[in-house]
Design a protein around this motif. Sequence first.
Motif, mmCIF file in Angstrom:
data_model
loop_
_atom_site.group_PDB
_atom_site.id
_atom_site.type_symbol
_atom_site.label_atom_id
_atom_site.label_comp_id
_atom_site.label_asym_id
_atom_site.label_seq_id
_atom_site.Cartn_x
_atom_site.Cartn_y
_atom_site.Cartn_z
ATOM 1 N N HIS A 1 4.768 5.648 -5.097
ATOM 2 C CA HIS A 1 4.952 5.649 -6.548
ATOM 3 C C HIS A 1 4.079 6.718 -7.199
ATOM 4 O O HIS A 1 4.484 7.342 -8.166
ATOM 5 N N ARG A 2 2.893 6.937 -6.646
ATOM 6 C CA ARG A 2 2.020 7.992 -7.170
ATOM 7 C C ARG A 2 2.562 9.366 -6.816
ATOM 8 O O ARG A 2 2.344 10.328 -7.550
ATOM 9 N N ARG B 1 0.835 -1.203 0.000
ATOM 10 C CA ARG B 1 0.000 0.000 0.000
ATOM 11 C C ARG B 1 0.870 1.253 0.000
ATOM 12 O O ARG B 1 0.668 2.167 -0.801
ATOM 13 N N SER C 1 4.050 1.519 -0.878
ATOM 14 C CA SER C 1 4.833 1.591 -2.111
ATOM 15 C C SER C 1 3.996 2.175 -3.249
ATOM 16 O O SER C 1 4.476 3.007 -4.014
ATOM 17 N N LYS C 2 2.746 1.750 -3.352
ATOM 18 C CA LYS C 2 1.859 2.295 -4.387
ATOM 19 C C LYS C 2 1.622 3.788 -4.149
ATOM 20 O O LYS C 2 1.623 4.570 -5.094
#
Length: 197
Positions: free
Chosen positions: A97-98, A91, A93-94
């Motif tokens: 990344h955004r 969660r 990491s996502k």
Amino acid sequence: MHAVHENSEPGGAPDLLERAATGEAAAWRELVDRNTAVVWAAARAYSPTAADAEDVCQVTWLSLAENLGNLRDPRALPGWLATTARREAVRLSKARHRESPVDWDTGMFDIPDHADGPEVSALRSVAVSRMWQAFAGMSRRCQQLLRVVAVAPDASYAQVSQALGMPRGSIGPKKGRCLAALRERLATGGCVEEAAG
């Protein structure tokens, strides 16, 4: 949950969870001490940076504190912690990344040694760069396994299995294949780097 605790031996996971749920600090510390390697290995395997892994660990322990009385099978605590850390790391990491176009932290292998002169520092920088390029080109699964081996070298295969959700019997062979692939990438990538430099 209380039915499980009635038959639990003193010092076992059910007993520690029950005592921690009542606010006993010593029981909480013992739970953390027993399970830190599993939580850290899962967090680090799925987190791009050590700082993110630390955040994941904190969220995992907070989640345990919030759910102390809700765990159905206290004996499965290490697996619950590994799953919670893994989910939080994915969660986070996502979300990261955004937030940023930069993917993995390239400084993870860079350990400065101020006693070295500029020549040795330059050579180390080239070696770290080659290592990072070889590592970054590997499969995500190999990266995760090698991260766990690097950050928790004393972790048992059972702990690595829980941290990564990987069958215990496949860890040794997979680690061997990943290390061989890394060595091969380093050997073949070295000539290209020297020609470009």
